[in-house]
Enzyme design. Sequence first.
Site, short mmCIF file in Angstrom:
data_model
loop_
_atom_site.label_atom_id
_atom_site.label_comp_id
_atom_site.label_asym_id
_atom_site.label_seq_id
_atom_site.Cartn_x
_atom_site.Cartn_y
_atom_site.Cartn_z
CD GLU B 22 17.27 -3.54 35.59
OE1 GLU B 22 17.70 -3.95 36.69
OE2 GLU B 22 16.48 -2.59 35.47
CG PHE B 24 13.35 -1.93 29.00
CD1 PHE B 24 12.44 -1.79 27.95
CD2 PHE B 24 14.47 -1.09 29.01
CE1 PHE B 24 12.63 -0.87 26.95
CE2 PHE B 24 14.66 -0.15 27.99
CZ PHE B 24 13.75 -0.04 26.97
N PRO B 25 11.77 -5.39 28.55
CG PRO B 25 10.02 -6.64 29.43
CD PRO B 25 10.95 -5.52 29.78
NE ARG B 112 5.19 -0.63 46.17
CZ ARG B 112 5.13 0.66 46.44
NH1 ARG B 112 4.86 1.06 47.69
NH2 ARG B 112 5.40 1.56 45.52
CG HIS B 158 10.56 2.95 48.13
ND1 HIS B 158 9.53 3.70 47.62
CD2 HIS B 158 10.59 1.80 47.43
CE1 HIS B 158 8.94 3.00 46.64
NE2 HIS B 158 9.59 1.84 46.53
N PRO B 159 11.72 5.98 47.01
CG PRO B 159 11.66 5.81 44.68
CD PRO B 159 12.06 5.09 45.91
CE LYS B 182 13.40 -5.01 50.45
NZ LYS B 182 13.26 -4.26 49.17
#
Lengths: 594, 594
Positions: B22, B24-25, B112, B158-159, B182
């Site tokens: 993975e 990230f930009p 989300r 989830h946090p 989901k």
Amino acid sequence: MKVIEKIRDAATEEGKVVFSFEFFPPKTEDGVDNLFERMDRMVAHGPAFCDITWGAGGSTADLTLEISNKMQNMICVETMMHLTCTNMPVEKIDHALDTIKSNGIQNVLALRGDPPHGQDKFVQIQGGFACALDLVQHIRAKYGDYFGITVAGYPEAHPDVILNGVATSEAYQSDLAYLKRKVDAGADLIVTQLFYDTDIFLKFVNDCRQIGITCPIVPGIMPINNYKGFLRMTGFCKTKIPSEVTAALEPIKDNDEAVKAYGIHLGTEMCKKILAHGIKTVHLYTLNMEKSALAILMNLGLIEESKISRPFPWRRPTNVFRVKEDVRPIFWANRPRSYISRTIGWDQYPHGRWSDSCNPSYGGLTDYQFMRPRARDKKLQDEWVVPLKSIEDVQERFIKFCLGKLKSSPWSELDGLQPESKIINELLGNINSKGFLTINSQPAVNGEKSDSLSVGWGGPGGYVYQKAYLEFFCSREKLNALVDKCKGHTSLTYMAVNKEGTWMSNVGPGEVNAVTWGVFPAREIIQPTVVDPSSFMVWKDEAFEIWSRGWALLYPEDDPSRKLLEEVQNSHFLVSLVDNDYINGDLFAIFMEF
Amino acid sequence: MKVIEKIRDAATEEGKVVFSFEFFPPKTEDGVDNLFERMDRMVAHGPAFCDITWGAGGSTADLTLEISNKMQNMICVETMMHLTCTNMPVEKIDHALDTIKSNGIQNVLALRGDPPHGQDKFVQIQGGFACALDLVQHIRAKYGDYFGITVAGYPEAHPDVILNGVATSEAYQSDLAYLKRKVDAGADLIVTQLFYDTDIFLKFVNDCRQIGITCPIVPGIMPINNYKGFLRMTGFCKTKIPSEVTAALEPIKDNDEAVKAYGIHLGTEMCKKILAHGIKTVHLYTLNMEKSALAILMNLGLIEESKISRPFPWRRPTNVFRVKEDVRPIFWANRPRSYISRTIGWDQYPHGRWSDSCNPSYGGLTDYQFMRPRARDKKLQDEWVVPLKSIEDVQERFIKFCLGKLKSSPWSELDGLQPESKIINELLGNINSKGFLTINSQPAVNGEKSDSLSVGWGGPGGYVYQKAYLEFFCSREKLNALVDKCKGHTSLTYMAVNKEGTWMSNVGPGEVNAVTWGVFPAREIIQPTVVDPSSFMVWKDEAFEIWSRGWALLYPEDDPSRKLLEEVQNSHFLVSLVDNDYINGDLFAIFMEF
């Protein structure tokens, strides 16, 4: 392809001479069978085309159409069909042209034709044509550029205008002018009437050029085969016989062999002189005979028995619809005509790679696939119809075929083993003796020169390759043992199926395996033979059916051998086995362990 | 291709483990350049996919779309783009999905998303979605089966529902049930949030299976790179830190190298335990860093520096529109991105054989083709911008590049020579010193094993071949001499053209030459590289343009070196030379005579 295009292509090759053979429709079925066998052998030498005459007065029209079709599509030679105006109303003419067009034939020899049977003079029928010129005009008007049209040229003028053995200068000139009109109307090639005075032919060519005929003029050579026939033919055509020919024939006229030998000598000398004058085409009137025509070509150095060149591992189709075809499954290697007939309805043929084709559907099995020429039927009867008491007797036939002791096989349309299989015939005999009844095979080839005599194809300058291949029938027990052994030989891939369709394989259903390929300068890789699982499933029905229709049915109805063959058919598996390691593999080693 | 399909395919291979990275930009242009260079190196190791995060609150949406496009189409790795609901009305969501769909990307990670910048809680915007489930439903409803949809799984819940470091049992169960929804709505893959307690992950997988979640669950592993970052990240995600990790880090927390080494050790041990439990996937959160992720994979034996496998001689495209592509002209071998960008508009890509393609038209030359990452520009500036007083100075650059003394070349997007060209680098240096300025080459290969390190491709079990190839610029005089010599070497075919288009060749315009091919078990021949005359004519404009845009323009405007380069550009020919005899030929021998 049009013959004129082939001649033009050849003209760009230094020293290339184009030759061709003419045949006529035999009178009997046996004669037709024999003609095809002969033609098949002659075509192997690579004539640019073969032509077939139109029955006198159209009497054998259907036969000529059928023979043309088979020549183009089964013998796979570029075919030129004669078509005459005798007794042919335009509907019949169009029917003939439509038929050959739909059969992928592109060449016609347009003639006026002889007078109808029993008459002296040609008669134009109601709704028919008066002369070849009419016919040429009609073909161009109705079929545009589709056909290559050849017309006849008469070096001594048309027989009709020859009186007392010679045409007047006016008659000759008017005949030439008529020839020019035929060419102007759309003919693209001239083949001459037979002649024996070469100078007359050379003068004729010159005269044609003088009046502006520019297309190739192909000399028609008829080798003298026997004295009486020669006299009859030259009398009919009013051909001048040079005095030295008469002088040479006179003392040997009753000795057929000597006449034939002289005919070969004369034909050779005539051709040599013609070729020396820069003409690069020779058309041979074979009278359906093989020996003299081939002997002349050999004398000229145009063919060599040991150098039959193969543009492809299989004979490339000439049919205009399938000229791009360059890939086939290996299964029909020994039954090319069955393959052609089962695929004749395809819209397009695999080109480049098999798997690029959209899974074309094969035609079903028809009687045609099991119909053999009588000569072959007789050979099979002699060679394969022996009392079969046990599976060993069955094996014995297969072994003998592999060792070259039998010439025929129910699973083959061809004579004997293919040249490349002869390399491995002892090995094949051996594995047949172990109960693996082989019907197809090829040895591994690792980069042999592409002009190699036994395995080469595609012409010089390249390298050819093959993966070793074996196809055979064997019992379920032997198959199981073989499958076990394959686990230790990772380069082996196999497919096996029995009559009912039970399937065993270590390849996926879509995995197409190229087993013959060639690398040539400035070309992409050519891969003309593949092993294809879905085609194998089509082939297997045919291969199993041959046990009954190709072999058992040759026995009398209550012969116990029939029962044995049926048992084999029902109990055995058909197995296709490839050794993918064409460099270090040894496909036969695995059978040594049996 | 959907990632789920790749995972399923891999599952059929004994012992195969799928890994992924993975990213990230980055925030700066240099950062983006660097990321692509890094990604390029990492992708060589064969991850199943790489994913790129969606900028927080959609702030970097355009950048993410652009990076995704380049990952999929230029880096040629299967790309999964994150997409979140934060600040995204449905039009923006659809715009993003339409964009990646048209770019041939098939994978989305639906989230989300975090609360918008400066806020504590996630807020559903007008016309937007409230949660990942909404997004999954929307994607399936609007795009059917086109996309593979991945969702996030939270091993510790989830946090949002974690209070005081732990979720209540009810919260955890409800989070699990939400995950199932989901999946039921159409997600086909789960990637987990980072974690450091492997037992928690294993329990989570178990819990998922209990409630009927059957899709693969990929563990997300984030190597610890530095102590502060680790604390920030685990704090943000509310990740439990096992006491032994805290204990191990505490004494080394100020030693960055030691922390990194421990991170590699810990990541390796976590993965080992997970793999030992039969899970065959590992997802690495790289934080755009290369070393730790690769070190973990090496420790696991999943990658080896010396065994970077090449499915093809060039990196195979992952774009859904060009997945069948398997043939390319050799000319762009060192400029694959230029090739991709010039062909991106094609309706279909050559497959099987080049000449089967319908002569697709190349896109014109754009600035893009001459735009380099800054790092490369700097390297070129250092290595190629030297005072050029004579053609010998120009030659000197080419020689040094061939000998590996320069890493960059204006004619290459890649670092240094390709591995196979290194085999012949001394020979290349030598012919460059004779005034043949090489820009592309490959040695002849005659049936090397397909897993050979230097020239192999396509995986084990096959044999690969190459015709020796050279492409170079040379003067008209040298070209004339070369053409003369070619007459005595019939296996050589060449094409030569100058900037104006003057053409010399001994091959026909349609003659496509396969120069790299491979033979594999149960496959047709694969021929991934060809020399194609019409593509050569397209390539030549690019190759000549590089003299100015790729090199001369790096000099100050009035530098005399510019003038010299322009002279070379205008006077030299570009020559493509193939030795078709890959078995006995010696392409370099001909240059010894100069």
